[in-house]
Design an enzyme around this catalytic site. Sequence first.
Site, PDB file in Angstrom:
ATOM      1  N   HIS A 137      -1.668   2.991  -2.652  1.00  0.00           N
ATOM      2  CA  HIS A 137      -1.621   2.928  -1.190  1.00  0.00           C
ATOM      3  C   HIS A 137      -1.048   1.587  -0.747  1.00  0.00           C
ATOM      4  O   HIS A 137      -1.402   0.544  -1.296  1.00  0.00           O
ATOM      5  CB  HIS A 137      -3.034   3.091  -0.615  1.00  0.00           C
ATOM      6  CG  HIS A 137      -3.134   2.809   0.856  1.00  0.00           C
ATOM      7  ND1 HIS A 137      -3.925   1.819   1.383  1.00  0.00           N
ATOM      8  CD2 HIS A 137      -2.519   3.393   1.929  1.00  0.00           C
ATOM      9  CE1 HIS A 137      -3.801   1.799   2.694  1.00  0.00           C
ATOM     10  NE2 HIS A 137      -2.959   2.744   3.049  1.00  0.00           N
ATOM     11  N   SER A 138      -0.144   1.607   0.229  1.00  0.00           N
ATOM     12  CA  SER A 138       0.328   0.413   0.925  1.00  0.00           C
ATOM     13  C   SER A 138       0.849  -0.651  -0.038  1.00  0.00           C
ATOM     14  O   SER A 138       1.801  -0.416  -0.773  1.00  0.00           O
ATOM     15  CB  SER A 138      -0.796  -0.120   1.821  1.00  0.00           C
ATOM     16  OG  SER A 138      -0.338  -1.061   2.740  1.00  0.00           O
ATOM     17  N   MET A 139       0.244  -1.836  -0.069  1.00  0.00           N
ATOM     18  CA  MET A 139       0.679  -2.898  -0.966  1.00  0.00           C
ATOM     19  C   MET A 139       0.682  -2.419  -2.408  1.00  0.00           C
ATOM     20  O   MET A 139       1.575  -2.766  -3.200  1.00  0.00           O
ATOM     21  CB  MET A 139      -0.229  -4.113  -0.822  1.00  0.00           C
ATOM     22  CG  MET A 139       0.116  -5.299  -1.698  1.00  0.00           C
ATOM     23  SD  MET A 139      -1.084  -6.644  -1.538  1.00  0.00           S
ATOM     24  CE  MET A 139      -2.498  -5.943  -2.428  1.00  0.00           C
ATOM     25  N   SER A 141       1.243   0.627  -3.369  1.00  0.00           N
ATOM     26  CA  SER A 141       2.385   1.530  -3.521  1.00  0.00           C
ATOM     27  C   SER A 141       3.674   0.759  -3.716  1.00  0.00           C
ATOM     28  O   SER A 141       4.530   1.136  -4.521  1.00  0.00           O
ATOM     29  CB  SER A 141       2.508   2.438  -2.292  1.00  0.00           C
ATOM     30  OG  SER A 141       1.379   3.260  -2.144  1.00  0.00           O
ATOM     31  N   HIS A 310      -2.700   4.926   8.703  1.00  0.00           N
ATOM     32  CA  HIS A 310      -2.273   4.259   7.470  1.00  0.00           C
ATOM     33  C   HIS A 310      -3.301   4.471   6.351  1.00  0.00           C
ATOM     34  O   HIS A 310      -2.945   4.508   5.173  1.00  0.00           O
ATOM     35  CB  HIS A 310      -2.095   2.765   7.771  1.00  0.00           C
ATOM     36  CG  HIS A 310      -1.573   1.962   6.632  1.00  0.00           C
ATOM     37  ND1 HIS A 310      -0.390   2.252   5.984  1.00  0.00           N
ATOM     38  CD2 HIS A 310      -2.072   0.845   6.016  1.00  0.00           C
ATOM     39  CE1 HIS A 310      -0.180   1.358   5.029  1.00  0.00           C
ATOM     40  NE2 HIS A 310      -1.183   0.507   5.023  1.00  0.00           N
TER      41      HIS A 310
END
Length: 335
Positions: A137-139, A141, A310
């Site tokens: 997820h996010s960072m 990813s 998010h």
Amino acid sequence: MAQGIFFRAIFNCNKNFRKPAAILANIHTHNIHTNTEVPTKEIQIPIQYGHIAAKLWGNDQERPILALHGWQDNAGTWDTLAPMLCQNRSILAIDFPGHGHSSWIPPGMHYYTWELPRFILFLKNFFNWDKVSILSHSMGSIASLRFASVFPDDVDCYIAIDSLVADDFNLDHVVERLPSILNKIELEQSRLNDEPPSYPIEELHKMWHLGTRKSVALESVKYLSQRGTKPSTKDPNKYYFSRDSRLKHTLFQPENKKFVEALVQRLKCPTLYIKGIDSPFASDEFSIEMRELIEKNNPDYEIHFVPGTHHVHLNNPERLAPLIMQFMKKHNLRI
């Protein structure tokens, strides 16, 4: 894969690290606060300046899916989704350095985003995995795409939630903010041993909720706060954010677009990208160009848009679990 390879790797760690008994002494089983109440194990993976904390759902005798969280989050971000996925395949969620229960980097140093792909490589080598299966997820990813692009033969699947590449920053804005960021970094270096401000837990949860622009639902904050807060030594009725304060000022430096394009074009493993419709991230023109480039170059890439913020994986895991299971089955990856 041979029985016990996952935890046998702990016993084969470098002799300069702590002995296995010291690691295993920190392993315990408990029930997480979800409807399914799946037992988990807490482990500590030794590194040169301390340890990486991790949380395991499922069987400890096989190679797990490696789950990687976002910036200033922790392994608790998977507490609602992992129990839906781990019946047939274990999931190992780490706390990146400075987050959750993991050690902070040494004083005088600062966090660097390309260290995160290196940690994936470190874990692969530490556990002697032949391949890495990634849920991110996010960072996490962004770090995972970098790893999967640099080591395209070492990843058998890459699942990314709401991010693929770093957003295309306005360079003028970045440069204008640098003096302030660097000054704040210096300030944080000078007070690493100071206890941060503390608050009643209900107030802290509201601060966490608002600090994510309400991306983390108020009722979901508890999953992150279990690993991301500590009771105050000054007032036992109050709690403080326990992550490394230097993380707040991480330098997310924009990279040359040609460099990012070169990375993206090397991504060849089966890739599932799930985008939260209500999230403002990864919606800029360059991010869209990059996911279209992945689609052009990678026949095993698929994208799904789902309602949610998010942190849709944490707030609404039931929207993602069927997509992930279908993706894994499609590519003969057991889950």
